[in-house]
Design a protein around this motif. Structure first.
Motif, PDB file in Angstrom:
ATOM      1  N   UNK A   1      37.796  47.965  31.192  1.00 51.66           N
ATOM      2  CA  UNK A   1      37.573  47.554  32.574  1.00 51.66           C
ATOM      3  C   UNK A   1      36.234  48.155  32.979  1.00 51.66           C
ATOM      4  N   UNK A   2      35.289  47.309  33.341  1.00 51.93           N
ATOM      5  CA  UNK A   2      33.911  47.762  33.548  1.00 51.93           C
ATOM      6  C   UNK A   2      33.690  48.284  34.962  1.00 51.93           C
ATOM      7  N   UNK A   3      33.143  49.483  35.082  1.00 54.52           N
ATOM      8  CA  UNK A   3      32.794  50.018  36.399  1.00 54.52           C
ATOM      9  C   UNK A   3      31.537  49.357  36.955  1.00 54.52           C
ATOM     10  N   UNK A   4      30.688  48.836  36.060  1.00 51.55           N
ATOM     11  CA  UNK A   4      29.499  48.076  36.456  1.00 51.55           C
ATOM     12  C   UNK A   4      29.437  46.809  35.605  1.00 51.55           C
ATOM     13  N   UNK A   5      29.053  45.712  36.233  1.00 55.83           N
ATOM     14  CA  UNK A   5      29.088  44.430  35.545  1.00 55.83           C
ATOM     15  C   UNK A   5      27.958  44.198  34.568  1.00 55.83           C
ATOM     16  N   UNK A   6      26.909  45.008  34.605  1.00 55.87           N
ATOM     17  CA  UNK A   6      25.738  44.720  33.786  1.00 55.87           C
ATOM     18  C   UNK A   6      25.587  45.574  32.551  1.00 55.87           C
TER      19      UNK A   6
ATOM     20  N   UNK B   1      31.351  58.995  42.026  1.00 51.23           N
ATOM     21  CA  UNK B   1      31.740  57.578  42.084  1.00 51.23           C
ATOM     22  C   UNK B   1      32.092  57.027  40.708  1.00 51.23           C
ATOM     23  N   UNK B   2      33.105  56.153  40.682  1.00 51.41           N
ATOM     24  CA  UNK B   2      33.552  55.539  39.433  1.00 51.41           C
ATOM     25  C   UNK B   2      33.472  54.019  39.482  1.00 51.41           C
ATOM     26  N   UNK B   3      32.889  53.462  40.531  1.00 51.43           N
ATOM     27  CA  UNK B   3      32.843  52.007  40.693  1.00 51.43           C
ATOM     28  C   UNK B   3      31.539  51.652  41.368  1.00 51.43           C
ATOM     29  N   UNK B   4      30.957  50.501  40.993  1.00 54.66           N
ATOM     30  CA  UNK B   4      29.715  50.074  41.612  1.00 54.66           C
ATOM     31  C   UNK B   4      29.907  49.884  43.121  1.00 54.66           C
ATOM     32  N   UNK B   5      28.842  49.973  43.905  1.00 55.65           N
ATOM     33  CA  UNK B   5      28.974  49.895  45.375  1.00 55.65           C
ATOM     34  C   UNK B   5      29.236  48.473  45.854  1.00 55.65           C
TER      35      UNK B   5
ATOM     36  N   UNK C   1      30.914  42.625  24.718  1.00 53.43           N
ATOM     37  CA  UNK C   1      32.069  42.366  25.567  1.00 53.43           C
ATOM     38  C   UNK C   1      31.792  41.193  26.510  1.00 53.43           C
ATOM     39  N   UNK C   2      32.854  40.433  26.821  1.00 55.71           N
ATOM     40  CA  UNK C   2      32.765  39.378  27.820  1.00 55.71           C
ATOM     41  C   UNK C   2      33.977  39.432  28.728  1.00 55.71           C
ATOM     42  N   UNK C   3      33.821  39.124  30.026  1.00 58.43           N
ATOM     43  CA  UNK C   3      34.969  39.115  30.939  1.00 58.43           C
ATOM     44  C   UNK C   3      36.046  38.153  30.452  1.00 58.43           C
ATOM     45  N   UNK C   4      37.297  38.631  30.416  1.00 61.37           N
ATOM     46  CA  UNK C   4      38.395  37.819  29.885  1.00 61.37           C
ATOM     47  C   UNK C   4      39.530  37.625  30.883  1.00 61.37           C
TER      48      UNK C   4
ATOM     49  N   UNK D   1      36.939  55.562  30.554  1.00 65.91           N
ATOM     50  CA  UNK D   1      36.296  56.803  31.024  1.00 65.91           C
ATOM     51  C   UNK D   1      35.050  57.132  30.215  1.00 65.91           C
ATOM     52  N   UNK D   2      34.017  56.337  30.414  1.00 62.12           N
ATOM     53  CA  UNK D   2      32.789  56.455  29.622  1.00 62.12           C
ATOM     54  C   UNK D   2      31.639  56.911  30.512  1.00 62.12           C
TER      55      UNK D   2
END
Length: 430
Positions: free
Chosen positions: A140-145, A27-31, A152-155, A105-106
């Protein structure tokens, strides 16, 4: 052997890729339902693990690319963490293009988490970006936390929306002076860079294209989804000024049959934009249109006789921004005329940012320099990243405790100077 963070050698690239989820079918994205996915399911099916041949091809594509800057964490000689920065330019308020390190890709192996590997990789990428003259980092964050702790902050934001074909009536407008044409993948590959370059020059938040971004467009089917189709708009002079990629999957259920999915659409002017959507919302044998990775303030809504017909079904943040060099970043964008003194405190990863900075703008040119004395307000590194492209409310960030005012009216002044209209948007992640 002690843990080591450095760029991987060519012979270590297979091990580097094997750390990353996309190379392992993980998986590459939070559920949570993904706003970048147009299908009815929350996100696309996971891919099979990469073969040795695929890994060889990735090494050839990536390792000698001057815009690809990988970094890896090694523990006792084994690769246990991997990331990379891609060199981009991002369009900022005023129309300038600022160099930016796009972190992508981290991952750290589950067996080696909570040992500081991610922080050390991030620090290495920040330092290298500054050496390359890139005053910004974005991702682009795969998880928001995860990434707020690194400043970083959402822009920017993206949405997924739906319209039933029967509700998609347009308000009256002058006839389209241009023309529409269904084209094959070869023509789409030629036209996409032309249209993107025009759109990027005018859209705050848009990125320079990734190398090979459109090379894999094809006329061949994609599993059960059917092939991509390509709709091109030309200006009266014959120039490509709008293009859309879409597909018409029949769907595995009756509810999803006849759903036209718009995978991408860009237009350089309102006439091309309206013409593309007018046809896409009235294709034969369709019942519903779905579009994803779209702007939060999509103009299409205001072209419809019934604005409620466009229903947003998913929304998420897209770009997260991080200022690596506060004066270098702030002095390269435009503002409404004004002056502010901003204090930045607590930036442990880019300590040169800590201090008090006077931002001045006459509405055309701007400057940012260190000063002594009291500040009008204190802004956290993450809040400054959210504000940078002009899409976030300074009032909301202050209400949440991310901005601390020290002078009356400072938050309102900050908001007035930084905000842009329309909201910033980027059409692709990385």
């Amino acid at each position: 052997m002690a843990a080591d963070v450095r760029p991987p050698r060519r012979d270590e690239m297979h091990a580097y890729y094997r750390v990353l989820p996309y190379a392992n079918g993980l998986p590459q994205w939070e559920p949570a339902d993904a706003a970048w996915h147009g299908g009815p399911e929350p996100w696309p099916p996971q891919r099979a693990p990469a073969t040795a041949e695929q890994l060889d091809r990735w090494v050839e594509e990536d390792f000698d690319d001057p815009r690809f800057h990988p970094v890896a964490a090694f523990d006792s000689g084994a690769c246990v963490g991997a990331s990379a920065a891609l060199s981009f330019e991002v369009t900022v308020p005023g129309g300038g293009a600022v160099p930016m390190a796009g972190v992508t890709s981290t991952a750290v192996l589950a067996t080696h988490r909570r040992r500081g590997h991610l922080r050390r990789m991030m620090q290495a990428m920040f330092d290298a970006a500054l050496d390359r003259g890139e005053p910004l980092a974005m991702l682009s964050a795969s998880e928001g936390g995860i990434y707020g702790r690194y400043g970083y902050g959402p822009a920017t934001y993206r949405t997924r929306w739906e319209i039933d074909r029967g509700e998609a009536a347009f308000l009256p407008a002058p006839p389209d002076p241009g023309s529409l044409e269904l084209v094959d993948a070869a023509r789409a590959r030629e036209c996409w860079p032309v249209v993107h370059a025009r759109v990027r020059a005018a859209r705050v938040g848009e990125l320079s294209a990734i190398r090979g971004r459109w090379d894999r467009l094809t006329d061949q089917p994609d599993g059960t989804n059917g092939p991509l189709r390509y709709l091109l708009h030309r200006s009266p002079s014959g120039e490509a000024d709008g293009i859309a990629n879409f597909r018409l999957p029949w769907g595995s259920t009756t509810a999803e049959a006849g759903t036209l999915v718009v995978e991408a659409l860009e237009a350089a002017d309102p006439a091309a934009y309206r013409a593309l959507w007018t046809l896409l919302l009235d294709f034969d044998l369709t019942r519903k249109v779905v579009a994803h990775t779209r702007p939060r303030d999509e103009p299409l809504r205001w072209m419809l006789a019934n604005p409620r017909a466009m229903r947003v079904t998913r929304q998420s943040d897209n770009l997260w921004a991080r200022l690596l060099d506060v004066p270098g970043s702030l002095s390269q964008r435009a503002y409404s005329a004004g002056e502010l003194t901003i204090a930045v405190d607590g930036d442990r990863m880019c300590p040169a940012n800590n201090g008090t900075w006077r931002l001045r703008s006459d509405g055309v040119s701007s400057s940012c320099a260190a000063v002594e004395g009291p500040a009008d307000l204190t802004v956290s590194p993450a809040a400054l990243g959210s504000l940078y492209l002009g899409g976030m409310s300074a009032h909301h960030l202050a209400y949440a405790g991310r901005i601390t005012p020290h002078a009356e009216g400072a938050v309102a002044r900050l908001d007035r100077m930084f905000r842009t209209d329309p909201e910033p948007h980027n059409s692709f992640a990385f």
